[in-house]
Design a protein around this motif. Structure first.
Motif, PDB file in Angstrom:
ATOM      1  N   GLY A  88     -13.539  -3.352  -2.246  1.00 43.34           N
ATOM      2  CA  GLY A  88     -13.853  -1.680  -3.200  1.00 43.34           C
ATOM      3  C   GLY A  88     -15.311  -1.659  -2.739  1.00 43.34           C
ATOM      4  O   GLY A  88     -15.863  -2.692  -1.536  1.00 43.34           O
ATOM      5  N   ASN A  89     -16.406  -0.838  -3.204  1.00 44.42           N
ATOM      6  CA  ASN A  89     -17.572  -0.891  -2.708  1.00 44.42           C
ATOM      7  C   ASN A  89     -18.443  -0.401  -3.747  1.00 44.42           C
ATOM      8  O   ASN A  89     -17.968  -0.906  -5.265  1.00 44.42           O
ATOM      9  CB  ASN A  89     -18.498   0.106  -2.048  1.00 44.42           C
ATOM     10  CG  ASN A  89     -17.721   1.597  -2.062  1.00 44.42           C
ATOM     11  OD1 ASN A  89     -17.683   1.881  -3.191  1.00 44.42           O
ATOM     12  ND2 ASN A  89     -17.281   2.645  -1.154  1.00 44.42           N
ATOM     13  N   ALA A  90     -19.377   0.182  -4.272  1.00 41.52           N
ATOM     14  CA  ALA A  90     -20.776   0.143  -5.381  1.00 41.52           C
ATOM     15  C   ALA A  90     -19.999   1.382  -6.255  1.00 41.52           C
ATOM     16  O   ALA A  90     -20.565   1.044  -7.299  1.00 41.52           O
ATOM     17  CB  ALA A  90     -21.996   0.362  -4.604  1.00 41.52           C
ATOM     18  N   ARG A  91     -19.532   2.601  -5.104  1.00 40.74           N
ATOM     19  CA  ARG A  91     -19.124   3.346  -5.733  1.00 40.74           C
ATOM     20  C   ARG A  91     -17.252   3.237  -6.828  1.00 40.74           C
ATOM     21  O   ARG A  91     -17.064   3.939  -7.997  1.00 40.74           O
ATOM     22  CB  ARG A  91     -19.633   4.841  -5.305  1.00 40.74           C
ATOM     23  CG  ARG A  91     -20.783   4.609  -4.943  1.00 40.74           C
ATOM     24  CD  ARG A  91     -20.696   5.361  -4.015  1.00 40.74           C
ATOM     25  NE  ARG A  91     -20.275   5.195  -2.899  1.00 40.74           N
ATOM     26  CZ  ARG A  91     -20.277   4.781  -1.766  1.00 40.74           C
ATOM     27  NH1 ARG A  91     -21.581   3.704  -2.024  1.00 40.74           N
ATOM     28  NH2 ARG A  91     -19.675   4.265  -0.477  1.00 40.74           N
ATOM     29  N   LEU A  92     -17.162   2.936  -5.715  1.00 34.87           N
ATOM     30  CA  LEU A  92     -15.220   2.429  -6.357  1.00 34.87           C
ATOM     31  C   LEU A  92     -14.765   1.812  -6.195  1.00 34.87           C
ATOM     32  O   LEU A  92     -14.581   1.038  -5.091  1.00 34.87           O
ATOM     33  CB  LEU A  92     -14.576   3.562  -5.123  1.00 34.87           C
ATOM     34  CG  LEU A  92     -15.165   5.549  -4.748  1.00 34.87           C
ATOM     35  CD1 LEU A  92     -14.410   5.882  -3.842  1.00 34.87           C
ATOM     36  CD2 LEU A  92     -14.524   6.359  -6.809  1.00 34.87           C
ATOM     37  N   THR A  93     -14.107   1.227  -7.058  1.00 31.75           N
ATOM     38  CA  THR A  93     -13.190   0.543  -7.266  1.00 31.75           C
ATOM     39  C   THR A  93     -11.855   0.532  -5.798  1.00 31.75           C
ATOM     40  O   THR A  93     -11.589   1.338  -5.960  1.00 31.75           O
ATOM     41  CB  THR A  93     -12.561  -0.073  -8.753  1.00 31.75           C
ATOM     42  OG1 THR A  93     -11.561   0.909  -8.395  1.00 31.75           O
ATOM     43  CG2 THR A  93     -12.855   0.005  -9.934  1.00 31.75           C
ATOM     44  N   PRO A  94     -11.088  -0.607  -5.521  1.00 30.18           N
ATOM     45  CA  PRO A  94      -9.855  -0.584  -4.647  1.00 30.18           C
ATOM     46  C   PRO A  94      -9.080   0.251  -5.438  1.00 30.18           C
ATOM     47  O   PRO A  94      -8.084   1.038  -4.469  1.00 30.18           O
ATOM     48  CB  PRO A  94      -9.324  -2.117  -5.251  1.00 30.18           C
ATOM     49  CG  PRO A  94     -10.965  -2.804  -4.974  1.00 30.18           C
ATOM     50  CD  PRO A  94     -11.728  -2.503  -6.242  1.00 30.18           C
ATOM     51  N   VAL A  95      -8.589   0.283  -6.631  1.00 33.28           N
ATOM     52  CA  VAL A  95      -7.997   0.847  -7.300  1.00 33.28           C
ATOM     53  C   VAL A  95      -7.852   2.694  -6.873  1.00 33.28           C
ATOM     54  O   VAL A  95      -7.262   3.942  -7.000  1.00 33.28           O
ATOM     55  CB  VAL A  95      -7.075   0.600  -8.607  1.00 33.28           C
ATOM     56  CG1 VAL A  95      -6.738   2.533  -9.350  1.00 33.28           C
ATOM     57  CG2 VAL A  95      -6.115   0.027  -8.904  1.00 33.28           C
ATOM     58  N   GLU A  96      -9.393   3.158  -7.596  1.00 36.46           N
ATOM     59  CA  GLU A  96      -9.601   3.920  -7.019  1.00 36.46           C
ATOM     60  C   GLU A  96      -9.580   4.813  -5.504  1.00 36.46           C
ATOM     61  O   GLU A  96      -9.613   5.376  -4.506  1.00 36.46           O
ATOM     62  CB  GLU A  96     -11.332   3.956  -7.295  1.00 36.46           C
ATOM     63  CG  GLU A  96     -11.233   4.144  -9.432  1.00 36.46           C
ATOM     64  CD  GLU A  96     -12.774   4.513  -9.689  1.00 36.46           C
ATOM     65  OE1 GLU A  96     -13.436   3.854 -10.678  1.00 36.46           O
ATOM     66  OE2 GLU A  96     -13.648   3.994  -9.164  1.00 36.46           O
ATOM     67  N   GLN A  97      -9.757   3.651  -4.651  1.00 39.63           N
ATOM     68  CA  GLN A  97      -9.854   4.422  -3.017  1.00 39.63           C
ATOM     69  C   GLN A  97      -8.679   4.574  -2.995  1.00 39.63           C
ATOM     70  O   GLN A  97      -8.518   5.438  -2.133  1.00 39.63           O
ATOM     71  CB  GLN A  97     -10.350   2.816  -2.185  1.00 39.63           C
ATOM     72  CG  GLN A  97     -11.907   2.914  -2.793  1.00 39.63           C
ATOM     73  CD  GLN A  97     -12.524   1.517  -1.532  1.00 39.63           C
ATOM     74  OE1 GLN A  97     -12.213   0.551  -1.487  1.00 39.63           O
ATOM     75  NE2 GLN A  97     -13.501   1.616  -1.895  1.00 39.63           N
ATOM     76  N   ILE A  98      -7.262   3.582  -3.095  1.00 37.20           N
ATOM     77  CA  ILE A  98      -6.316   3.443  -3.519  1.00 37.20           C
ATOM     78  C   ILE A  98      -5.659   5.272  -3.316  1.00 37.20           C
ATOM     79  O   ILE A  98      -5.083   5.886  -2.865  1.00 37.20           O
ATOM     80  CB  ILE A  98      -5.262   2.981  -3.698  1.00 37.20           C
ATOM     81  CG1 ILE A  98      -5.372   1.201  -3.119  1.00 37.20           C
ATOM     82  CG2 ILE A  98      -3.388   3.107  -3.930  1.00 37.20           C
ATOM     83  CD1 ILE A  98      -4.587  -0.016  -3.868  1.00 37.20           C
ATOM     84  N   LEU A 126       1.018  -1.135   0.282  1.00 39.68           N
ATOM     85  CA  LEU A 126      -0.371   0.257  -0.206  1.00 39.68           C
ATOM     86  C   LEU A 126       0.980   1.210   0.027  1.00 39.68           C
ATOM     87  O   LEU A 126       0.162   2.240  -0.745  1.00 39.68           O
ATOM     88  CB  LEU A 126      -1.267   0.264   0.733  1.00 39.68           C
ATOM     89  CG  LEU A 126      -1.749   1.253   1.423  1.00 39.68           C
ATOM     90  CD1 LEU A 126      -2.893   1.626  -0.028  1.00 39.68           C
ATOM     91  CD2 LEU A 126      -3.129   0.645   2.286  1.00 39.68           C
ATOM     92  N   CYS A 127       1.628   1.356   1.023  1.00 38.51           N
ATOM     93  CA  CYS A 127       2.843   2.649   0.701  1.00 38.51           C
ATOM     94  C   CYS A 127       2.991   2.245  -0.685  1.00 38.51           C
ATOM     95  O   CYS A 127       3.232   4.175  -1.331  1.00 38.51           O
ATOM     96  CB  CYS A 127       3.790   1.871   2.035  1.00 38.51           C
ATOM     97  SG  CYS A 127       5.260   3.824   2.331  1.00 38.51           S
ATOM     98  N   ALA A 128       4.130   1.561  -1.320  1.00 35.97           N
ATOM     99  CA  ALA A 128       4.298   1.704  -2.849  1.00 35.97           C
ATOM    100  C   ALA A 128       3.238   2.794  -4.098  1.00 35.97           C
ATOM    101  O   ALA A 128       3.516   3.202  -4.494  1.00 35.97           O
ATOM    102  CB  ALA A 128       5.284   0.483  -3.048  1.00 35.97           C
ATOM    103  N   SER A 129       1.664   1.944  -3.218  1.00 37.14           N
ATOM    104  CA  SER A 129       1.110   2.583  -4.320  1.00 37.14           C
ATOM    105  C   SER A 129       0.584   3.834  -3.677  1.00 37.14           C
ATOM    106  O   SER A 129       0.677   5.179  -5.202  1.00 37.14           O
ATOM    107  CB  SER A 129      -0.528   1.670  -4.223  1.00 37.14           C
ATOM    108  OG  SER A 129       0.518   0.039  -4.268  1.00 37.14           O
ATOM    109  N   ILE A 130       0.749   4.267  -2.655  1.00 36.39           N
ATOM    110  CA  ILE A 130       0.731   5.679  -2.876  1.00 36.39           C
ATOM    111  C   ILE A 130       2.037   6.508  -2.670  1.00 36.39           C
ATOM    112  O   ILE A 130       2.126   7.703  -3.332  1.00 36.39           O
ATOM    113  CB  ILE A 130       0.264   6.006  -1.309  1.00 36.39           C
ATOM    114  CG1 ILE A 130      -1.046   5.276  -0.159  1.00 36.39           C
ATOM    115  CG2 ILE A 130       0.480   7.301  -1.039  1.00 36.39           C
ATOM    116  CD1 ILE A 130      -1.302   5.090   0.805  1.00 36.39           C
TER     117      ILE A 130
END
Length: 605
Positions: free
Chosen positions: A354-364, A328-332
């Motif tokens: 993720g959730n109904a509005r955002l994919t995990p990538v969009e959340q990161i 997660l650190c590297a992604s940020i």
């Protein structure tokens, strides 16, 4: 109503409603008495030993109760909490003597890299044991009630085994510690993760709440960010009243950290919260909020136009904590958006729900962008002259390049830009070798040749780093002019004058100090023609920062003192330096020393 029975060691006084201690309010706070219950200080802002913040903290502490709230403990990290950090925190706690100390349920660092954010934890039995053990130790080490705050979050882990409130309860009971309950964070996370804010509020152990946080937030349609901007929204106020009805009178803090208004407006918000608190406590028939009026139900109607995707099936990606957090650190820290990398997308889908509005990538990506904004803003504040030379967009690109090679390595943002002058010098050298222009277009520096522009930028960076040094330098006992009057001629000859830790002596070919001053005051720049300047940058006795141009002899004398020379040999060296130097030195010594001691340039003998 009576609050639930507290564990004995968590019995703390209700301080009413307080506000955050922020530098822009220092003078207002001390100018007169204010109807406020207490102030909350961010621990890391006062742990470096910098004189000005500590002076004002001590002054406020003499007038009002002060509690300490940390943001960099990183109690949920794979690594143990940093020993030096804990040592500095203990020194601050002993100095301030707060009734309690708090931090967050989060991790904020991976190894030597500090992200300066409150990153969420997987809610697992293993993490319960990890955080509880550390929290119990810290509470014993600090010798007073210790609490952790529920954070706002924008992603959730596939590894999680329980709800956030179940996790919090388990940690508090196993660690036998307190809770800093952030009601706005409950509201924010309830939207971001589709749970009931009311259930969260009703299920946490109210008897362990040491303090409550209230704040504003920013709604982006698909998610809410806890920005601490503006007054507390009405739905958060209603949740607060429900919390008070359940938990009783709890010290409550107004957090207002973005677009900070004058102190009077923040105090008005504290007064509004005080009325809400009294209403919840005094209404015997105060009715709990119904689920139909919860933030979750209102959110669903307001976001009906947002396109959604099916929620993923429950899954668990068994990954060691150290690897998960490092990933997660590297992604940020990535300079480019994650969506451009297929491997990043695959890993994100395995790690996060993720959730109904955002994919995990969009959340990161929310965290990645917040990281950029936070560190760009910090360097804009520390290097206003460079910002004026570059302009906002080119300066942000510069910061991204800098962070890629110099990721934050300290718990405080104060040291973030310390290597920026060296980084710029290396960048200019590399571009010169590659035959590339060293700088983006800088209209304000057009009168200068390209190599002169680069020199101007480097001098500005060195000047601003000297200002950072002056701010962060520890306090010293000053040499007084009266101390000099009793010195015999022999004592004068052998005297060693030690410059105060805040002092820097620098020479410049360009008027960078004048340009910096004009930019900060939004005034026209002076002529940019080269002219040698000898400057001293220092922190005055009044704790403000200044630069001052010196004559050749005065500058060389102070430079000799900084090299450890005694008064006699320093004067002899300066007097033989140029024609007329001896006469200028002799006539200047008296006025110089009177002025230098008044400014606080020397530490006491």
């Amino acid at each position: 109503m009576l609050s639930p029975k507290r564990p004995g060691h968590l019995e703390v006084k209700d301080l009413g409603v307080g506000v955050g201690l922020r530098p822009r309010h220092y003078q207002e706070i001390l100018s007169e008495g204010h109807p406020v219950g207490f102030f909350e200080a961010i621990s890391e802002n006062y742990m470096s030993g910098a004189a000005k913040p500590l002076y004002f903290l001590d002054q406020v502490r003499e007038r009002y109760p002060v509690v300490l709230h940390g943001v960099s403990l990183s109690i949920g990290a794979a690594e143990e909490p940093d020993r030096e950090y804990l040592t500095q925190l203990k020194k601050l706690v002993d100095r301030v003597d707060p009734p309690w100390v708090t931090d967050h349920f989060c991790f904020s660092s991976v190894g030597r890299t500090h992200l300066h954010d409150l990153l969420p934890l997987p809610y697992t039995e293993e993490m319960v044991r990890r955080v509880a053990r550390r929290a119990r130790f810290i509470q014993d080490y600090l010798g007073r009630p210790f609490g952790l705050e529920n954070t706002s979050s924008y992603l959730a882990y596939t590894q999680s085994e329980m709800s956030e409130w179940e996790f919090i309860r388990a940690v508090l009971e196993e660690g036998d510690i307190g809770l800093l309950f952030d009601v706005n964070n409950v509201f924010v996370s309830s939207f971001n993760h589709d749970f009931s804010a009311l259930e969260f509020i009703r299920e946490v152990p109210h008897e362990r709440i040491l303090q409550i946080h209230m704040a504003g937030h920013t709604h982006h349609g698909t998610h809410i960010i806890d920005t601490h901007v503006g007054p507390c929204p009405d739905p958060v106020i209603r949740l607060y009243e429900e919390t008070i009805r359940l938990a009783g009178p709890i010290s409550t803090l107004v957090e207002w950290d973005d677009q900070i208004p004058p102190l009077a407006q923040v105090l008005d918000e504290a007064l509004r919260l005080g009325k809400s608190r009294a209403r919840a406590l005094e209404s015997a028939d105060f009715a709990p909020l119904s689920r139909s009026s919860s933030p979750l139900s209102t959110r669903r109607t307001s976001s009906a136009s947002i396109s959604v995707r099916p929620l993923p099936e429950a899954r668990v990606f068994p990954e060691p904590l150290s690897q998960l957090q490092a990933g997660l650190c590297a992604s940020i820290l990535r300079a480019e958006p994650l969506a451009l990398d297929p491997e990043e997308r695959s890993l994100a889908e395995l790690r996060f729900t993720g959730n109904a509005r955002l994919t995990p990538v969009e959340q990161i990506e929310i965290y990645r962008r917040q990281f950029v904004l936070r560190h760009v803003e910090s360097l804009q504040e520390d290097y206003p002259g460079l910002l004026a030379l570059y302009g906002e967009d080119p300066f942000e690109k510069l910061v991204l390049l800098y962070l890629a090679s110099h990721p934050p390595s300290e718990y405080s943002l104060r040291s973030l830009g310390w290597e920026l002058p060296r980084f710029l010098r290396d960048q200019f050298k590399k571009k010169a070798q590659d035959g590339d222009p060293p700088l983006p277009n800088m209209a304000g520096l057009d009168p200068l040749a390209p190599e002169e522009k680069a020199a101007f930028v480097l001098e500005m960076a060195e000047l601003e780093r000297a200002y950072l040094r002056a701010f962060d330098a520890p306090q010293t006992s000053y040499l007084e002019f009266s101390d000099l009057l009793s010195l015999s001629p022999e004592a004068w000859t052998s005297a060693k004058f030690t410059l105060a830790p805040s002092v820097s002596l620098l020479t410049f070919d360009y008027p960078v100090a004048d340009v910096r001053r004009a930019s900060r005051r939004e005034k026209p720049w002076p002529p940019l023609s080269p002219a040698p300047r000898r400057l001293i940058i220092y922190r005055h006795r009044d704790l403000d920062l200044y630069d001052k141009e010196l004559s050749k002899e005065a500058f060389e004398l102070l430079l000799a003192f900084s090299a450890g020379q005694r008064f006699g040999e320093a004067c002899e060296e300066v007097a033989t330096g140029a024609e007329g130097a001896a006469e200028r030195l002799e006539s200047g010594l008296g006025p110089w020393f009177r002025e230098w001691t008044e400014l606080g340039l020397f530490s006491a003998f």
